[in-house]
Design a protein around this motif. Structure first.
Motif, PDB file in Angstrom:
ATOM      1  N   LEU A 122       0.871  -1.354  -0.057  1.00  0.00           N
ATOM      2  CA  LEU A 122      -0.058   0.059   0.026  1.00  0.00           C
ATOM      3  C   LEU A 122       1.013   1.224  -0.100  1.00  0.00           C
ATOM      4  O   LEU A 122       1.637   1.205   0.770  1.00  0.00           O
ATOM      5  N   ASP A 123       0.913   1.893  -0.971  1.00  0.00           N
ATOM      6  CA  ASP A 123       1.410   3.448  -1.158  1.00  0.00           C
ATOM      7  C   ASP A 123       0.721   4.357  -0.581  1.00  0.00           C
ATOM      8  O   ASP A 123      -0.705   4.508  -0.914  1.00  0.00           O
ATOM      9  N   PHE A 124       0.961   5.326   0.412  1.00  0.00           N
ATOM     10  CA  PHE A 124       0.301   6.238   0.983  1.00  0.00           C
ATOM     11  C   PHE A 124       1.067   7.815   0.657  1.00  0.00           C
ATOM     12  O   PHE A 124       2.155   8.039   0.115  1.00  0.00           O
ATOM     13  N   GLU A 125       0.210   8.642   0.714  1.00  0.00           N
ATOM     14  CA  GLU A 125       0.572   9.986   0.465  1.00  0.00           C
ATOM     15  C   GLU A 125       1.879  10.326   1.143  1.00  0.00           C
ATOM     16  O   GLU A 125       1.917   9.826   2.201  1.00  0.00           O
ATOM     17  N   GLY A 126       2.795  11.075   0.712  1.00  0.00           N
ATOM     18  CA  GLY A 126       3.842  11.364   1.480  1.00  0.00           C
ATOM     19  C   GLY A 126       5.239  10.445   1.176  1.00  0.00           C
ATOM     20  O   GLY A 126       6.092  10.395   1.793  1.00  0.00           O
ATOM     21  N   GLY A 127       4.666   9.453   0.282  1.00  0.00           N
ATOM     22  CA  GLY A 127       5.673   8.718  -0.167  1.00  0.00           C
ATOM     23  C   GLY A 127       5.997   7.234   0.713  1.00  0.00           C
ATOM     24  O   GLY A 127       7.090   6.516   0.744  1.00  0.00           O
ATOM     25  N   ARG A 128       5.187   7.099   1.729  1.00  0.00           N
ATOM     26  CA  ARG A 128       5.255   5.866   2.563  1.00  0.00           C
ATOM     27  C   ARG A 128       4.565   4.511   2.112  1.00  0.00           C
ATOM     28  O   ARG A 128       3.576   4.818   1.422  1.00  0.00           O
ATOM     29  N   THR A 129       5.276   3.617   2.130  1.00  0.00           N
ATOM     30  CA  THR A 129       4.769   2.300   1.727  1.00  0.00           C
ATOM     31  C   THR A 129       4.643   1.342   2.878  1.00  0.00           C
ATOM     32  O   THR A 129       5.435   1.206   3.521  1.00  0.00           O
ATOM     33  N   LEU A 130       3.554   0.655   2.953  1.00  0.00           N
ATOM     34  CA  LEU A 130       3.416  -0.347   3.924  1.00  0.00           C
ATOM     35  C   LEU A 130       3.174  -1.845   3.152  1.00  0.00           C
ATOM     36  O   LEU A 130       2.434  -1.981   2.050  1.00  0.00           O
ATOM     37  N   PHE A 131       4.112  -2.600   3.480  1.00  0.00           N
ATOM     38  CA  PHE A 131       4.167  -3.967   2.595  1.00  0.00           C
ATOM     39  C   PHE A 131       3.878  -5.169   3.893  1.00  0.00           C
ATOM     40  O   PHE A 131       4.278  -5.300   4.853  1.00  0.00           O
ATOM     41  N   LEU A 132       2.756  -5.904   3.459  1.00  0.00           N
ATOM     42  CA  LEU A 132       2.399  -6.805   4.283  1.00  0.00           C
ATOM     43  C   LEU A 132       2.598  -8.589   3.549  1.00  0.00           C
ATOM     44  O   LEU A 132       2.008  -8.564   2.681  1.00  0.00           O
ATOM     45  N   ASP A 133       3.532  -9.168   4.393  1.00  0.00           N
ATOM     46  CA  ASP A 133       4.043 -10.477   3.769  1.00  0.00           C
ATOM     47  C   ASP A 133       3.500 -11.687   4.660  1.00  0.00           C
ATOM     48  O   ASP A 133       4.110 -11.780   5.704  1.00  0.00           O
ATOM     49  N   PRO A 134       2.635 -12.487   4.228  1.00  0.00           N
ATOM     50  CA  PRO A 134       2.078 -13.460   5.190  1.00  0.00           C
ATOM     51  C   PRO A 134       3.013 -14.775   5.103  1.00  0.00           C
ATOM     52  O   PRO A 134       2.750 -15.679   5.685  1.00  0.00           O
ATOM     53  N   THR A 135       3.855 -14.865   4.180  1.00  0.00           N
ATOM     54  CA  THR A 135       4.942 -15.738   4.097  1.00  0.00           C
ATOM     55  C   THR A 135       6.044 -15.905   5.131  1.00  0.00           C
ATOM     56  O   THR A 135       6.768 -16.926   5.115  1.00  0.00           O
ATOM     57  N   TRP A 136       5.867 -14.883   5.995  1.00  0.00           N
ATOM     58  CA  TRP A 136       7.108 -14.739   6.992  1.00  0.00           C
ATOM     59  C   TRP A 136       6.686 -15.888   8.192  1.00  0.00           C
ATOM     60  O   TRP A 136       5.642 -16.324   8.345  1.00  0.00           O
ATOM     61  N   THR A 137       7.897 -16.354   8.574  1.00  0.00           N
ATOM     62  CA  THR A 137       7.965 -17.561   9.592  1.00  0.00           C
ATOM     63  C   THR A 137       6.634 -17.200  10.814  1.00  0.00           C
ATOM     64  O   THR A 137       6.506 -18.505  11.218  1.00  0.00           O
TER      65      THR A 137
END
Length: 177
Positions: A122-137
């Motif tokens: 998810l990219d947000f105003e202000g240039g921030r990105t949130l990345f959600l990865d459910p493949t993590w241990t």
């Protein structure tokens, strides 16, 4: 309400105020410590919440709009011997002190192994990105743009910014507003 069209519609109409991660307070030693257990993660919106959860064999991300925080269906949390709480990760991820951020772009990644969403950016105003990865241990890895790039390097070819043209990753832009 659940599904990716719901996520798209909700993020188009609402701003994100925070990222909430459950965990427990470990009081076994002299210093109590928060132990994150991100099997589920919530985006706190200006109205309501979006709930993301690691599903299947921790290889896909489920999403739904929910009225409140609840982990009764997450065995690890529901049966925890320690006090379970929810921690705010928004300041660490967004770091700009804003009250609410508008999502400007939403990308779903799928590995060639399945049709369900594997990861979400998810990219947000202000240039921030949130990345959600459910493949993590340990559940859902909650990260930023650097985590997204590492995941792409590991699972596919992101050369030249051409996401989804590599060996094992398909990218879909669900929302670009």
């Amino acid at each position: 309400m659940s599904g990716w069209r719901t996520v798209e519609a909700v993020l188009r109409d609402h701003r994100v105020r925070d990222v909430l991660v459950p965990g427990w307070i470990d009081r076994d030693d002299g210093l109590p410590e928060f132990r994150p257990q991100p099997m589920v993660v919530w985006l706190r919106l200006d109205e309501g919440l979006l709930r993301f959860e690691s599903q299947g064999q921790y290889d896909r991300l489920g999403a739904s709009r929910v009225p409140g925080v609840d982990w009764a269906d997450v065995e690890l949390l529901a049966e925890a011997e320690h006090e379970v709480i929810v921690a705010s990760f928004g300041e660490q991820l967004f770091g700009d002190g804003r009250d609410a951020l508008r999502c400007t772009r939403l990308r779903a990644y799928r590995t060639s192994a399945g049709a369900d969403c594997t990861c979400l950016a998810l990219d947000f105003e202000g240039g921030r990105t949130l990345f959600l990865d459910p493949t993590w241990t340990f559940g859902i890895k909650v990260g930023n743009e650097a985590d997204e790039q590492r995941w792409l390097k590991l699972h596919g070819d992101a050369a030249g910014g051409r996401v989804g043209v590599g060996v094992g990753v398909d990218a879909s832009v669900l929302y670009d507003g």
